[in-house]
Motif scaffolding. Structure first.
Motif, PDB file in Angstrom:
ATOM      1  N   GLY A   1       2.662   1.413  -4.174  1.00  0.00           N
ATOM      2  CA  GLY A   1       2.140   0.508  -5.188  1.00  0.00           C
ATOM      3  C   GLY A   1       1.011  -0.322  -4.618  1.00  0.00           C
ATOM      4  O   GLY A   1       0.670  -0.214  -3.433  1.00  0.00           O
ATOM      5  N   GLN A   2       0.454  -1.202  -5.436  1.00  0.00           N
ATOM      6  CA  GLN A   2      -0.686  -2.014  -4.997  1.00  0.00           C
ATOM      7  C   GLN A   2      -0.317  -2.996  -3.890  1.00  0.00           C
ATOM      8  O   GLN A   2      -1.156  -3.374  -3.090  1.00  0.00           O
ATOM      9  CB  GLN A   2      -1.286  -2.799  -6.170  1.00  0.00           C
ATOM     10  N   ASP A   3       0.940  -3.418  -3.840  1.00  0.00           N
ATOM     11  CA  ASP A   3       1.353  -4.395  -2.838  1.00  0.00           C
ATOM     12  C   ASP A   3       1.976  -3.758  -1.597  1.00  0.00           C
ATOM     13  O   ASP A   3       2.480  -4.449  -0.727  1.00  0.00           O
ATOM     14  CB  ASP A   3       2.362  -5.378  -3.458  1.00  0.00           C
ATOM     15  N   ASP A   4       1.951  -2.443  -1.534  1.00  0.00           N
ATOM     16  CA  ASP A   4       2.540  -1.726  -0.404  1.00  0.00           C
ATOM     17  C   ASP A   4       1.463  -1.416   0.634  1.00  0.00           C
ATOM     18  O   ASP A   4       0.320  -1.825   0.501  1.00  0.00           O
ATOM     19  CB  ASP A   4       3.191  -0.433  -0.899  1.00  0.00           C
ATOM     20  N   LYS A   5       1.847  -0.662   1.641  1.00  0.00           N
ATOM     21  CA  LYS A   5       0.874  -0.244   2.643  1.00  0.00           C
ATOM     22  C   LYS A   5      -0.164   0.660   1.990  1.00  0.00           C
ATOM     23  O   LYS A   5       0.006   1.139   0.888  1.00  0.00           O
ATOM     24  CB  LYS A   5       1.601   0.463   3.781  1.00  0.00           C
ATOM     25  N   LYS A   6      -1.239   0.899   2.683  1.00  0.00           N
ATOM     26  CA  LYS A   6      -2.357   1.685   2.165  1.00  0.00           C
ATOM     27  C   LYS A   6      -2.135   3.186   2.378  1.00  0.00           C
ATOM     28  O   LYS A   6      -1.438   3.597   3.300  1.00  0.00           O
ATOM     29  CB  LYS A   6      -3.664   1.281   2.849  1.00  0.00           C
TER      30      LYS A   6
ATOM     31  N   LYS B   1      -1.164   8.301   5.663  1.00  0.00           N
ATOM     32  CA  LYS B   1      -1.734   9.549   6.198  1.00  0.00           C
ATOM     33  C   LYS B   1      -1.767   9.519   7.730  1.00  0.00           C
ATOM     34  O   LYS B   1      -1.474  10.519   8.382  1.00  0.00           O
ATOM     35  CB  LYS B   1      -3.153   9.778   5.647  1.00  0.00           C
ATOM     36  N   LYS B   2      -2.096   8.361   8.294  1.00  0.00           N
ATOM     37  CA  LYS B   2      -2.130   8.227   9.753  1.00  0.00           C
ATOM     38  C   LYS B   2      -0.716   8.371  10.335  1.00  0.00           C
ATOM     39  O   LYS B   2      -0.518   9.051  11.334  1.00  0.00           O
ATOM     40  CB  LYS B   2      -2.728   6.870  10.139  1.00  0.00           C
ATOM     41  N   LYS B   3       0.247   7.753   9.692  1.00  0.00           N
ATOM     42  CA  LYS B   3       1.628   7.743  10.202  1.00  0.00           C
ATOM     43  C   LYS B   3       2.320   9.096  10.029  1.00  0.00           C
ATOM     44  O   LYS B   3       3.018   9.561  10.929  1.00  0.00           O
ATOM     45  CB  LYS B   3       2.421   6.668   9.466  1.00  0.00           C
ATOM     46  N   PHE B   4       2.151   9.734   8.845  1.00  0.00           N
ATOM     47  CA  PHE B   4       2.929  10.928   8.534  1.00  0.00           C
ATOM     48  C   PHE B   4       2.126  12.227   8.548  1.00  0.00           C
ATOM     49  O   PHE B   4       2.696  13.302   8.414  1.00  0.00           O
ATOM     50  CB  PHE B   4       3.607  10.756   7.171  1.00  0.00           C
TER      51      PHE B   4
ATOM     52  N   LYS C   1      -0.991  16.290   5.729  1.00  0.00           N
ATOM     53  CA  LYS C   1      -0.312  17.142   4.745  1.00  0.00           C
ATOM     54  C   LYS C   1       0.759  16.393   3.965  1.00  0.00           C
ATOM     55  O   LYS C   1       1.283  16.907   2.985  1.00  0.00           O
ATOM     56  CB  LYS C   1       0.285  18.363   5.429  1.00  0.00           C
ATOM     57  N   TYR C   2       1.066  15.185   4.397  1.00  0.00           N
ATOM     58  CA  TYR C   2       2.061  14.365   3.710  1.00  0.00           C
ATOM     59  C   TYR C   2       1.470  13.905   2.383  1.00  0.00           C
ATOM     60  O   TYR C   2       0.365  13.373   2.330  1.00  0.00           O
ATOM     61  CB  TYR C   2       2.396  13.155   4.594  1.00  0.00           C
ATOM     62  N   ILE C   3       2.186  14.129   1.302  1.00  0.00           N
ATOM     63  CA  ILE C   3       1.695  13.763  -0.030  1.00  0.00           C
ATOM     64  C   ILE C   3       1.758  12.240  -0.178  1.00  0.00           C
ATOM     65  O   ILE C   3       2.795  11.631   0.066  1.00  0.00           O
ATOM     66  CB  ILE C   3       2.555  14.426  -1.120  1.00  0.00           C
TER      67      ILE C   3
ATOM     68  N   LYS D   1     -10.950   7.182  -2.345  1.00  0.00           N
ATOM     69  CA  LYS D   1     -11.641   6.994  -1.060  1.00  0.00           C
ATOM     70  C   LYS D   1     -10.690   7.162   0.122  1.00  0.00           C
ATOM     71  O   LYS D   1     -11.095   7.599   1.194  1.00  0.00           O
ATOM     72  CB  LYS D   1     -12.272   5.601  -0.989  1.00  0.00           C
ATOM     73  N   GLN D   2      -9.426   6.792  -0.068  1.00  0.00           N
ATOM     74  CA  GLN D   2      -8.439   6.886   1.021  1.00  0.00           C
ATOM     75  C   GLN D   2      -7.735   8.244   1.060  1.00  0.00           C
ATOM     76  O   GLN D   2      -6.757   8.421   1.766  1.00  0.00           O
ATOM     77  CB  GLN D   2      -7.414   5.767   0.890  1.00  0.00           C
ATOM     78  N   ASN D   3      -8.232   9.191   0.275  1.00  0.00           N
ATOM     79  CA  ASN D   3      -7.688  10.554   0.252  1.00  0.00           C
ATOM     80  C   ASN D   3      -6.268  10.656  -0.285  1.00  0.00           C
ATOM     81  O   ASN D   3      -5.462  11.451   0.209  1.00  0.00           O
ATOM     82  CB  ASN D   3      -7.785  11.210   1.636  1.00  0.00           C
ATOM     83  N   ALA D   4      -5.956   9.866  -1.300  1.00  0.00           N
ATOM     84  CA  ALA D   4      -4.660   9.999  -1.964  1.00  0.00           C
ATOM     85  C   ALA D   4      -4.569  11.402  -2.563  1.00  0.00           C
ATOM     86  O   ALA D   4      -5.585  12.023  -2.894  1.00  0.00           O
ATOM     87  CB  ALA D   4      -4.513   8.949  -3.061  1.00  0.00           C
TER      88      ALA D   4
END
Length: 187
Positions: free
Chosen positions: A62-67, A72-75, A78-80, A97-100
């Motif tokens: 969500g908007q108030d969660d991590k980016k 993507k960096k952590k998981f 290929k992590y959705i 822009k963040q490749n969601a």
């Protein structure tokens, strides 16, 4: 089976992490087996901590969660990673822009679980032409209104209360969704 299920999202809403984790653990093994067999992707809602402890295909933020970039960096790439955008094209652009991998807009209808104003269909129809990411619609979707979403051509719709809290149970809810689709498409 007319309604394909592409994703199953664990959405524990307990305040304490240990309660959210216990909730997911209580159902995880059985749901994991079903999802694996039917090739349904399993997503965790918001919780990096739970995502680290169990196997998931992705996470929804969500908007108030991590980016998205943090996920993507952590998981891994290929992590959705899905991002809630409410009714905001600006939030969509940031997610893009963040490749969601996908975005969610909602609530599309009035709902008890979200205290936000429903999205404007006209605005989303205009924005739809510029959306490159797959998008999901969520919020207040039920047997009486889900066919109204056709004109928006979402990639997915998220059904929660009208499925899990249906008075005759989730199996009968799914059957009713199927009957409505069959009738609508004369199948």
């Amino acid at each position: 089976e007319i309604i394909p299920v592409n994703f199953f999202q664990f959405r524990p809403k307990h305040k304490l992490l240990r309660n959210r984790l216990n909730f997911v653990k209580d159902y995880y093994d059985e749901i994991f087996k079903i999802c694996k067999k039917k090739k349904i992707k399993i997503i965790i809602n918001n919780d990096f901590e739970i995502a680290e402890k169990l196997t998931f295909d992705g996470i929804h933020l969500g908007q108030d969660d991590k980016k998205c970039s943090e996920a993507k960096k952590k998981f891994g790439d290929k992590y959705i990673v899905g991002i809630s955008c409410s009714n905001s094209y600006k939030l969509y652009n940031e997610a893009n822009k963040q490749n969601a991998d996908y975005v969610a807009f909602g609530p599309v209808f009035k709902t008890h679980s979200k205290k936000k104003t429903p999205i404007d269909f006209a605005d989303l129809l205009v924005s739809r032409k510029n959306l490159r990411l797959p998008f999901t619609l969520i919020g207040g979707i039920n047997h009486n209104n889900f066919m109204k979403l056709q004109k928006l051509r979402p990639h997915n719709i998220a059904i929660i209360n009208s499925f899990w809290n249906y008075r005759k149970g989730p199996v009968e809810s799914a059957r009713l969704f199927n009957r409505i689709l069959e009738k609508s498409y004369n199948l």
